[in-house]
Motif scaffolding. Structure first.
Motif, PDB file in Angstrom:
ATOM      1  N   THR A  36      -9.491  -3.297  -3.040  1.00 43.56           N
ATOM      2  CA  THR A  36     -10.430  -2.811  -1.653  1.00 43.56           C
ATOM      3  C   THR A  36      -9.696  -1.903  -0.997  1.00 43.56           C
ATOM      4  OG1 THR A  36     -11.534  -5.075  -1.479  1.00 43.56           O
ATOM      5  CG2 THR A  36     -11.252  -3.499   0.625  1.00 43.56           C
ATOM      6  N   GLY A  37      -8.376  -1.888  -0.913  1.00 40.58           N
ATOM      7  CA  GLY A  37      -7.365  -1.066  -0.060  1.00 40.58           C
ATOM      8  C   GLY A  37      -7.471   0.281  -0.943  1.00 40.58           C
ATOM      9  N   LEU A  38      -7.240   0.176  -2.266  1.00 39.39           N
ATOM     10  CA  LEU A  38      -7.293   1.220  -3.334  1.00 39.39           C
ATOM     11  C   LEU A  38      -8.433   2.309  -3.195  1.00 39.39           C
ATOM     12  CD1 LEU A  38      -5.123  -0.403  -6.063  1.00 39.39           C
ATOM     13  CD2 LEU A  38      -4.029   1.165  -4.237  1.00 39.39           C
ATOM     14  N   ILE A  39      -9.643   1.445  -3.306  1.00 37.89           N
ATOM     15  CA  ILE A  39     -10.775   2.160  -3.182  1.00 37.89           C
ATOM     16  C   ILE A  39     -11.054   2.895  -2.053  1.00 37.89           C
ATOM     17  CG2 ILE A  39     -13.333   1.740  -3.158  1.00 37.89           C
ATOM     18  CD1 ILE A  39     -12.903  -0.484  -5.029  1.00 37.89           C
ATOM     19  N   PHE A  40     -10.521   2.087  -0.934  1.00 40.90           N
ATOM     20  CA  PHE A  40     -10.758   2.754   0.235  1.00 40.90           C
ATOM     21  C   PHE A  40      -9.817   4.212   0.408  1.00 40.90           C
ATOM     22  CE2 PHE A  40      -8.641   4.367   4.542  1.00 40.90           C
ATOM     23  CZ  PHE A  40      -9.724   4.199   5.376  1.00 40.90           C
ATOM     24  N   LEU A  41      -8.479   4.021  -0.096  1.00 40.93           N
ATOM     25  CA  LEU A  41      -7.540   5.271  -0.217  1.00 40.93           C
ATOM     26  C   LEU A  41      -8.147   6.369  -1.101  1.00 40.93           C
ATOM     27  CD1 LEU A  41      -4.213   3.298  -0.562  1.00 40.93           C
ATOM     28  CD2 LEU A  41      -5.266   4.777   1.679  1.00 40.93           C
ATOM     29  N   ARG A  42      -8.977   5.951  -2.214  1.00 40.50           N
ATOM     30  CA  ARG A  42      -9.338   6.863  -3.049  1.00 40.50           C
ATOM     31  C   ARG A  42     -10.550   7.442  -2.465  1.00 40.50           C
ATOM     32  NH1 ARG A  42     -12.866   4.280  -7.619  1.00 40.50           N
ATOM     33  NH2 ARG A  42     -14.240   4.086  -5.745  1.00 40.50           N
ATOM     34  N   ASP A  43     -11.496   6.890  -1.781  1.00 38.94           N
ATOM     35  CA  ASP A  43     -12.726   7.587  -1.163  1.00 38.94           C
ATOM     36  C   ASP A  43     -12.256   8.137   0.239  1.00 38.94           C
ATOM     37  OD1 ASP A  43     -14.000   6.358  -3.565  1.00 38.94           O
ATOM     38  OD2 ASP A  43     -14.843   4.851  -2.461  1.00 38.94           O
TER      39      ASP A  43
ATOM     40  N   GLY B 193       1.628  12.545 -14.742  1.00 36.53           N
ATOM     41  CA  GLY B 193       1.277  11.495 -15.872  1.00 36.53           C
ATOM     42  C   GLY B 193       1.293  10.226 -15.146  1.00 36.53           C
ATOM     43  N   THR B 194       0.950   9.100 -15.918  1.00 30.92           N
ATOM     44  CA  THR B 194       0.806   7.893 -15.091  1.00 30.92           C
ATOM     45  C   THR B 194       2.003   7.100 -15.505  1.00 30.92           C
ATOM     46  OG1 THR B 194      -0.131   6.966 -17.431  1.00 30.92           O
ATOM     47  CG2 THR B 194      -1.796   7.563 -15.554  1.00 30.92           C
ATOM     48  N   GLY B 195       2.975   7.549 -15.773  1.00 29.30           N
ATOM     49  CA  GLY B 195       4.150   6.881 -16.136  1.00 29.30           C
ATOM     50  C   GLY B 195       4.755   6.048 -14.737  1.00 29.30           C
ATOM     51  N   PRO B 196       4.688   6.535 -13.684  1.00 31.45           N
ATOM     52  CA  PRO B 196       5.346   5.867 -12.737  1.00 31.45           C
ATOM     53  C   PRO B 196       4.533   4.433 -12.375  1.00 31.45           C
ATOM     54  CG  PRO B 196       5.532   8.061 -12.205  1.00 31.45           C
ATOM     55  CD  PRO B 196       4.648   8.149 -13.245  1.00 31.45           C
ATOM     56  N   LEU B 197       3.343   4.769 -12.407  1.00 28.80           N
ATOM     57  CA  LEU B 197       2.436   3.632 -12.254  1.00 28.80           C
ATOM     58  C   LEU B 197       2.480   2.529 -13.259  1.00 28.80           C
ATOM     59  CD1 LEU B 197      -1.087   5.063 -10.930  1.00 28.80           C
ATOM     60  CD2 LEU B 197       0.346   3.616  -9.707  1.00 28.80           C
ATOM     61  N   ASP B 198       2.488   3.068 -14.513  1.00 33.78           N
ATOM     62  CA  ASP B 198       2.812   2.202 -15.670  1.00 33.78           C
ATOM     63  C   ASP B 198       4.060   1.253 -15.544  1.00 33.78           C
ATOM     64  OD1 ASP B 198       0.372   3.154 -16.826  1.00 33.78           O
ATOM     65  OD2 ASP B 198       1.305   4.366 -18.114  1.00 33.78           O
TER      66      ASP B 198
ATOM     67  N   MET C 270       0.979  -1.209   0.099  1.00 33.47           N
ATOM     68  CA  MET C 270      -0.085   0.192   0.198  1.00 33.47           C
ATOM     69  C   MET C 270       0.689   1.185  -0.016  1.00 33.47           C
ATOM     70  SD  MET C 270      -3.228  -0.429  -0.273  1.00 33.47           S
ATOM     71  CE  MET C 270      -2.964  -1.979  -1.410  1.00 33.47           C
ATOM     72  N   ILE C 271       1.877   1.261   0.748  1.00 36.28           N
ATOM     73  CA  ILE C 271       2.889   2.410   0.731  1.00 36.28           C
ATOM     74  C   ILE C 271       3.390   2.524  -0.539  1.00 36.28           C
ATOM     75  CG2 ILE C 271       4.985   3.235   1.818  1.00 36.28           C
ATOM     76  CD1 ILE C 271       4.074   2.008   4.437  1.00 36.28           C
ATOM     77  N   HIS C 272       3.811   1.451  -1.177  1.00 34.16           N
ATOM     78  CA  HIS C 272       4.333   1.385  -2.492  1.00 34.16           C
ATOM     79  C   HIS C 272       3.432   1.998  -3.484  1.00 34.16           C
ATOM     80  CE1 HIS C 272       6.625   0.212  -6.155  1.00 34.16           C
ATOM     81  NE2 HIS C 272       5.563  -0.491  -6.593  1.00 34.16           N
ATOM     82  N   TYR C 273       2.250   1.761  -3.544  1.00 40.48           N
ATOM     83  CA  TYR C 273       1.208   2.101  -4.223  1.00 40.48           C
ATOM     84  C   TYR C 273       1.094   3.666  -4.148  1.00 40.48           C
ATOM     85  CZ  TYR C 273       0.100  -2.173  -6.731  1.00 40.48           C
ATOM     86  OH  TYR C 273       0.231  -3.369  -7.304  1.00 40.48           O
ATOM     87  N   LEU C 274       0.952   4.041  -2.897  1.00 36.54           N
ATOM     88  CA  LEU C 274       0.916   5.473  -2.445  1.00 36.54           C
ATOM     89  C   LEU C 274       1.913   6.444  -3.138  1.00 36.54           C
ATOM     90  CD1 LEU C 274      -0.525   5.382   1.272  1.00 36.54           C
ATOM     91  CD2 LEU C 274      -1.751   6.108  -0.850  1.00 36.54           C
ATOM     92  N   ARG C 275       3.160   5.841  -2.999  1.00 34.87           N
ATOM     93  CA  ARG C 275       4.473   6.497  -3.384  1.00 34.87           C
ATOM     94  C   ARG C 275       4.360   6.608  -4.743  1.00 34.87           C
ATOM     95  NH1 ARG C 275       7.939   3.628  -1.232  1.00 34.87           N
ATOM     96  NH2 ARG C 275       8.633   2.465  -3.166  1.00 34.87           N
ATOM     97  N   LEU C 276       3.889   5.602  -5.681  1.00 36.47           N
ATOM     98  CA  LEU C 276       3.846   5.939  -6.978  1.00 36.47           C
ATOM     99  C   LEU C 276       2.711   6.634  -7.481  1.00 36.47           C
ATOM    100  CD1 LEU C 276       4.232   2.372  -8.107  1.00 36.47           C
ATOM    101  CD2 LEU C 276       5.737   3.853  -8.248  1.00 36.47           C
ATOM    102  N   ILE C 277       1.613   6.920  -6.675  1.00 34.78           N
ATOM    103  CA  ILE C 277       0.596   7.668  -6.921  1.00 34.78           C
ATOM    104  C   ILE C 277       1.204   9.382  -6.810  1.00 34.78           C
ATOM    105  CG2 ILE C 277      -1.699   8.813  -6.307  1.00 34.78           C
ATOM    106  CD1 ILE C 277      -2.673   5.863  -6.237  1.00 34.78           C
ATOM    107  N   ASN C 278       1.853   9.309  -5.651  1.00 35.49           N
ATOM    108  CA  ASN C 278       2.533  10.795  -5.485  1.00 35.49           C
ATOM    109  C   ASN C 278       3.772  11.033  -6.531  1.00 35.49           C
ATOM    110  OD1 ASN C 278       4.900  12.150  -3.853  1.00 35.49           O
ATOM    111  ND2 ASN C 278       3.168  12.550  -2.878  1.00 35.49           N
ATOM    112  N   TYR C 279       4.223  10.154  -7.149  1.00 37.84           N
ATOM    113  CA  TYR C 279       5.097  10.292  -8.101  1.00 37.84           C
ATOM    114  C   TYR C 279       4.135  10.902  -9.459  1.00 37.84           C
ATOM    115  CZ  TYR C 279       8.783   7.757  -5.691  1.00 37.84           C
ATOM    116  OH  TYR C 279       9.627   7.551  -4.858  1.00 37.84           O
ATOM    117  N   CYS C 280       3.158  10.198  -9.653  1.00 38.97           N
ATOM    118  CA  CYS C 280       2.232  10.811 -10.708  1.00 38.97           C
ATOM    119  C   CYS C 280       1.610  12.035 -10.397  1.00 38.97           C
ATOM    120  CB  CYS C 280       1.123   9.656 -10.885  1.00 38.97           C
ATOM    121  SG  CYS C 280       1.523   7.919 -11.400  1.00 38.97           S
ATOM    122  N   LEU C 281       1.411  12.462  -9.319  1.00 37.27           N
ATOM    123  CA  LEU C 281       0.805  13.684  -9.150  1.00 37.27           C
ATOM    124  C   LEU C 281       2.037  14.764  -9.402  1.00 37.27           C
ATOM    125  CD1 LEU C 281      -0.919  12.967  -5.975  1.00 37.27           C
ATOM    126  CD2 LEU C 281      -2.001  13.903  -7.918  1.00 37.27           C
TER     127      LEU C 281
END
Length: 162
Positions: A127-134, A99-104, A84-95
């Motif tokens: 489930t965790g990502l939906i929670f984080l989004r919402d 662009g979506t490059g880091p996630l891709d 989850m921390i890894h995905y948050l970090r990647l979304i932070n990079y995207c922000l």
């Protein structure tokens, strides 16, 4: 790292042309949203550990036994938190890059196959990502435009894992 700007420049360069008007308008739109993206990135970076743990709690509320095989519960939760921390970090990079490059490049390519090989149902991560989004709300965490930018990357990731 791929961003809106690098994508535009690379495409124009490969075609042996200057960026088109529509390319430049796309770049301008990305730059105009940069303030909102930076706000969202800052808010995310300021409390990522807390919200990652809340996501893990939401996952284990829905999937009390997790979904990994042959792993004890504590190890399973720690690995889930790490992811989850890894995905948050990647979304932070995207922000930051707009662009979506880091996630891709680092979050989506092969993730489903890896989870399948490990016997982990991607529904747990979704489930965790939906929670984080919402979890984010415009009145308490971010401006409405920052929230739009934040949620867009979560939607992109959720759709890729579903």
């Amino acid at each position: 790292m791929k961003s809106v700007l690098t994508t535009i420049v690379t495409a124009a360069d490969q075609a042996g042309r200057f960026p088109s008007i529509s390319d430049l308008q796309s770049a301008q739109g990305s730059l105009q949203r940069a303030t909102a993206r930076m706000e969202a990135a800052e808010k995310l970076a300021s409390n990522f550990k807390t919200i990652a743990q809340e996501a893990v709690d939401a996952i284990y509320k829905k999937f009390p036994n997790g979904s990994g095989r042959d792993i004890d519960a504590a190890t399973q939760k720690n690995k889930c938190l790490r992811d989850m921390i890894h995905y948050l970090r990647l979304i932070n990079y995207c922000l930051v890059v707009g662009g979506t490059g880091p996630l891709d490049e680092w979050g989506i390519a092969g993730a489903r196959e890896v989870y399948r090989a490990l016997g982990i149902n991607t529904a747990t991560y979704v489930t965790g990502l939906i929670f984080l989004r919402d979890r984010a709300c415009a009145t308490c965490n971010m401006s409405p435009q920052a929230l739009v930018e934040y949620k867009a990357y979560f939607d992109y990731l959720i759709n890729s894992m579903s």
